[in-house]
Motif scaffolding. Structure first.
Motif, PDB file in Angstrom:
ATOM      1  N   ALA A  50       0.848  -1.187   0.000  1.00  0.00           N
ATOM      2  CA  ALA A  50       0.000   0.000   0.000  1.00  0.00           C
ATOM      3  C   ALA A  50       0.887   1.242   0.000  1.00  0.00           C
ATOM      4  O   ALA A  50       1.772   1.380   0.853  1.00  0.00           O
ATOM      5  N   GLU A  51       0.670   2.130  -0.953  1.00  0.00           N
ATOM      6  CA  GLU A  51       1.480   3.339  -1.070  1.00  0.00           C
ATOM      7  C   GLU A  51       0.566   4.556  -1.245  1.00  0.00           C
ATOM      8  O   GLU A  51      -0.505   4.473  -1.853  1.00  0.00           O
ATOM      9  N   LEU A  52       1.020   5.684  -0.726  1.00  0.00           N
ATOM     10  CA  LEU A  52       0.228   6.902  -0.831  1.00  0.00           C
ATOM     11  C   LEU A  52       0.016   7.315  -2.287  1.00  0.00           C
ATOM     12  O   LEU A  52      -0.993   7.936  -2.630  1.00  0.00           O
ATOM     13  N   GLU A  61      -8.548   9.123   0.126  1.00  0.00           N
ATOM     14  CA  GLU A  61      -8.612   7.676   0.364  1.00  0.00           C
ATOM     15  C   GLU A  61      -8.821   6.934  -0.946  1.00  0.00           C
ATOM     16  O   GLU A  61      -9.584   7.370  -1.810  1.00  0.00           O
ATOM     17  N   ALA A  62      -8.117   5.811  -1.090  1.00  0.00           N
ATOM     18  CA  ALA A  62      -8.342   4.887  -2.201  1.00  0.00           C
ATOM     19  C   ALA A  62      -8.866   3.578  -1.622  1.00  0.00           C
ATOM     20  O   ALA A  62      -8.406   3.131  -0.563  1.00  0.00           O
ATOM     21  N   ARG A 108     -10.299  -3.345   0.997  1.00  0.00           N
ATOM     22  CA  ARG A 108      -9.056  -2.751   1.492  1.00  0.00           C
ATOM     23  C   ARG A 108      -9.028  -1.264   1.128  1.00  0.00           C
ATOM     24  O   ARG A 108      -9.524  -0.874   0.079  1.00  0.00           O
ATOM     25  N   PHE A 109      -8.435  -0.449   2.027  1.00  0.00           N
ATOM     26  CA  PHE A 109      -8.320   0.981   1.757  1.00  0.00           C
ATOM     27  C   PHE A 109      -6.954   1.484   2.211  1.00  0.00           C
ATOM     28  O   PHE A 109      -6.274   0.853   3.014  1.00  0.00           O
ATOM     29  N   ILE A 110      -6.565   2.638   1.684  1.00  0.00           N
ATOM     30  CA  ILE A 110      -5.409   3.375   2.186  1.00  0.00           C
ATOM     31  C   ILE A 110      -5.770   4.850   2.187  1.00  0.00           C
ATOM     32  O   ILE A 110      -6.386   5.351   1.239  1.00  0.00           O
ATOM     33  N   ARG A 111      -5.423   5.546   3.275  1.00  0.00           N
ATOM     34  CA  ARG A 111      -5.723   6.969   3.411  1.00  0.00           C
ATOM     35  C   ARG A 111      -4.447   7.794   3.290  1.00  0.00           C
ATOM     36  O   ARG A 111      -3.331   7.270   3.450  1.00  0.00           O
ATOM     37  N   ASP A 112      -4.647   9.109   3.065  1.00  0.00           N
ATOM     38  CA  ASP A 112      -3.497   9.979   2.836  1.00  0.00           C
ATOM     39  C   ASP A 112      -2.669  10.202   4.102  1.00  0.00           C
ATOM     40  O   ASP A 112      -1.567  10.758   4.044  1.00  0.00           O
ATOM     41  N   GLY A 114      -1.579   7.670   5.706  1.00  0.00           N
ATOM     42  CA  GLY A 114      -0.793   6.438   5.773  1.00  0.00           C
ATOM     43  C   GLY A 114      -1.527   5.258   6.381  1.00  0.00           C
ATOM     44  O   GLY A 114      -1.055   4.123   6.321  1.00  0.00           O
ATOM     45  N   LYS A 115      -2.688   5.488   6.969  1.00  0.00           N
ATOM     46  CA  LYS A 115      -3.451   4.398   7.580  1.00  0.00           C
ATOM     47  C   LYS A 115      -4.097   3.542   6.508  1.00  0.00           C
ATOM     48  O   LYS A 115      -4.601   4.046   5.508  1.00  0.00           O
ATOM     49  N   SER A 116      -4.080   2.244   6.725  1.00  0.00           N
ATOM     50  CA  SER A 116      -4.738   1.327   5.791  1.00  0.00           C
ATOM     51  C   SER A 116      -5.441   0.238   6.591  1.00  0.00           C
ATOM     52  O   SER A 116      -5.142   0.019   7.769  1.00  0.00           O
ATOM     53  N   GLY A 117      -6.384  -0.424   5.939  1.00  0.00           N
ATOM     54  CA  GLY A 117      -7.113  -1.493   6.604  1.00  0.00           C
ATOM     55  C   GLY A 117      -7.638  -2.493   5.595  1.00  0.00           C
ATOM     56  O   GLY A 117      -7.762  -2.186   4.409  1.00  0.00           O
ATOM     57  N   ALA A 118      -7.928  -3.701   6.075  1.00  0.00           N
ATOM     58  CA  ALA A 118      -8.427  -4.750   5.176  1.00  0.00           C
ATOM     59  C   ALA A 118      -9.404  -5.644   5.934  1.00  0.00           C
ATOM     60  O   ALA A 118      -9.269  -5.845   7.153  1.00  0.00           O
ATOM     61  N   TRP A 119     -10.379  -6.167   5.205  1.00  0.00           N
ATOM     62  CA  TRP A 119     -11.382  -7.062   5.782  1.00  0.00           C
ATOM     63  C   TRP A 119     -11.651  -8.228   4.834  1.00  0.00           C
ATOM     64  O   TRP A 119     -11.566  -8.082   3.612  1.00  0.00           O
ATOM     65  N   ILE A 120     -11.960  -9.355   5.417  1.00  0.00           N
ATOM     66  CA  ILE A 120     -12.561 -10.474   4.694  1.00  0.00           C
ATOM     67  C   ILE A 120     -13.938 -10.652   5.295  1.00  0.00           C
ATOM     68  O   ILE A 120     -14.064 -10.955   6.488  1.00  0.00           O
TER      69      ILE A 120
END
Length: 579
Positions: A50-52, A61-62, A108-112, A114-120
């Motif tokens: 995950a990269e900004l 956010e992406a 999955r997401f990444i915010r500006d 630097g925080k990211s998260g993922a779920w199943i």
């Protein structure tokens, strides 16, 4: 199988939602339109880095999400925490995640910031867990992945995968690591033998010396108190005698004065009942000091000077002092420190008293592990040789269909050189594995990494992927520009091969070649657009007429002339049908 994909503010993609089916899906578009961004978004979702820079310009956010259809195994295994899951369903079961209607949602997401998260589904997971799980769902052959064929150590991995011994090779690696560790332990033990024997001798003497002293916990404190009493006997006796005299040994002693005070206080209390409480306190003081006088008198009666006992105590304290000086941190250290040293020394003796026995035990362990390692290495080698023969036949057959009919594939398996297990075996066995190729009939087989072109490497990799897919539980295969270095009839052959592979797998392929794209069951176009000074990549599924136009563009660079359109229709009728 990938069923739905939603992308939001990822790189140049503002917002896209796509639905997919089984079969072969081709992704096409002008160079630079963003075809690889779509694969990048999917790679991000599946646990990639995950990269900004992945966040669309101007957004904070992406995010990417996808729905996958999960195959349920015919027979469900009961897994423990130590068991390795063999498919997606088992992985989910092991992690307590429920499959709903044979489907699972990945997000999955990444915010500006630097925080990211993922779920199943609704379960949060780490990036590592996401990558581990998604490996059961999708296999992405990257744009330059065929370059791994240039790295000879990778060849052993391919062969082990075909032989079905990847897990066995990993277990061998663990056993080999144990052997290396035991040998290191043995070498260190032997090299420190002289120092250990010297320490053993010192510890044996210390244990004997401390043991003979028969020390008791807190003994030094008690002895010091007794020594202080005996060495100060005259002053102590004088002080106690004075106390006894002041309390009860004379007419004007405290007890006698309290007797008089008690009588007077009693008379006063009879006159005024208000003084009764004070009178009781005088009585209490009288009885308390009377008892005190008796106890001091008894102590004085028993107080005897014993010079022999004083010498005995001083000798004992001297012994303890010398032992502390030798084996404790200081002469003022508590006796418990000396006793702890004794316990540690005794433990060292127990562990090293028969050093020759430990040396023999280590040597015996090493011999047993060597025997096991060699047996495992031989088993791996035999399976690799059997698989190499099968792999050659299978790759040659597929390469023939991919326009390389005169090419011969081979696998070289040579035994590592050496005189013992450490040298004849490496972490994965005793074999050095390398893929060979002969580009023309009659030519000798030579190292693949040295003579194959980019196009040939791509086709060899496609052949290997095809072979592994036959036994692989992964449903979805993605080929990012598998057409590198090929064209003409070879491209037609690659397209036909991908079409055939798609009968049992969901296939995605990014390509620039119309001769591959015409084989697709579905075609997705990625095109770049600029609106309001902002660049976007748009992704959409082509209908029949749109597809004709796109194939025409891929053929000639021009989708507007009737000639190119007719050519496109002819190819689609021939290879796709229904046009």
């Amino acid at each position: 199988m990938l069923e739905e994909l939603t992308i939001k503010d990822f790189a140049l993609i503002e917002s896209d939602y796509l639905e997919f089916t089984n079969g072969l899906t081709v992704l096409s578009g002008e160079t630079g339109a963003g075809k690889s961004i779509l694969i990048g978004a999917l790679s991000f979702l599946l646990g990639g880095k995950a990269e900004l820079s992945q966040i669309r310009s101007g957004k904070n956010e992406a995010s990417v999400s996808a729905v996958f259809v999960i195959k349920q195994p015919a027979q469900k295994r009961e897994l423990t925490e130590e068991d390795e899951p063999q498919n997606a369903a088992e992985w989910l079961d092991q992690h307590g995640i429920t499959i709903e209607n044979d489907r699972v949602l990945l997000r999955r997401f990444i915010r500006d910031n630097g925080k990211s998260g993922a779920w199943i589904n609704d379960t949060p997971v780490t990036r590592g867990e996401l990558a581990q799980f998604s490996a059961f769902l999708v296999d992405i052959h990257g744009q330059h992945e065929h370059q791994s064929l240039m790295r000879v150590p990778e060849h052993r991995k391919f062969l082990d995968s075909r032989a079905g011994i990847t897990a066995e090779a990993e277990e061998f690696k663990r056993r080999y690591a144990l052997l290396v560790a035991k040998r290191k332990e043995y070498d260190e033990y032997v090299s420190t033998m002289t120092e250990r024997l010297r320490k053993l001798e010192m510890m044996t003497y210390a244990v004997k010396e401390i043991s003979e002293a028969k020390l008791k916990p807190e003994e030094d404190v008690q002895l010091e108190e007794e020594e202080n009493r005996l060495s100060s006997f005259e002053k102590l006796y004088s002080d106690v005698d004075s106390i006894t005299s002041m309390l009860s040994g004379s007419e004007d002693s405290v007890v006698d004065l309290l007797k008089k005070l008690r009588r007077t206080a009693s008379h006063a209390a009879e006159t005024d009942k208000a003084l009764a409480g004070l009178c009781e306190r005088v009585d209490s003081a009288f009885y308390e000091l009377s008892d005190l006088a008796d106890e001091y008198s008894d102590y004085e009666q028993k107080l005897v000077f014993d010079p022999a006992r004083l010498k005995e105590i001083q000798d004992r304290l001297s012994l303890i002092y010398n032992l502390k000086k030798k084996y404790a941190s200081s002469v003022n250290a508590p006796l418990s420190e000396l006793l702890a040293f004794y316990d540690d020394a005794q433990k060292f003796i127990d562990e090293n008293s028969d050093s020759n026995s430990k040396e023999k035990l280590l040597a015996s362990e090493i011999k047993d592990i060597e025997k096991d390692v060699l047996a495992r290495a031989e088993s791996l080698s035999q399976k690799r040789k059997a698989a190499a023969s099968q792999l050659k036949t299978e790759v040659d057959e597929i390469l023939g269909k991919l326009g390389m009919s005169g090419t011969s594939f081979g696998v070289s398996i040579t035994e590592k050189q050496g005189t013992d297990v450490a040298w004849t075996c490496g972490p994965y066995g005793k074999d050095d594995v390398e893929f060979l190729i002969s580009a023309n009939p009659g030519n000798p087989l030579l190292p693949l990494a040295k003579i194959a072109s980019g196009g040939e490497l791509s086709r060899v990799m496609l052949a290997l992927k095809t072979i592994f897919a036959r036994s692989d539980s992964v449903d979805t295969l993605i080929f990012d520009e598998i057409d590198t270095g090929i064209g003409g009839e070879v491209a037609v052959a690659v397209g036909a091969h991908l079409k055939n592979l798609a009968q049992n797998h969901q296939i995605f392929c990014i390509t620039h070649l119309a001769s591959i794209a015409v084989y697709a069951d579905n075609q997705i176009k990625i095109e770049k657009a600029v609106s309001g000074g902002i660049t976007s990549s748009n992704v959409f599924l082509l209908d029949k007429e749109q597809r004709v136009s796109e194939i025409a563009r891929m053929l000639s660079g021009d989708s507007s002339t009737e000639q190119s359109l007719e050519h496109a229709r002819a190819m689609l009728n021939k290879y796709a049908g229904g046009f």
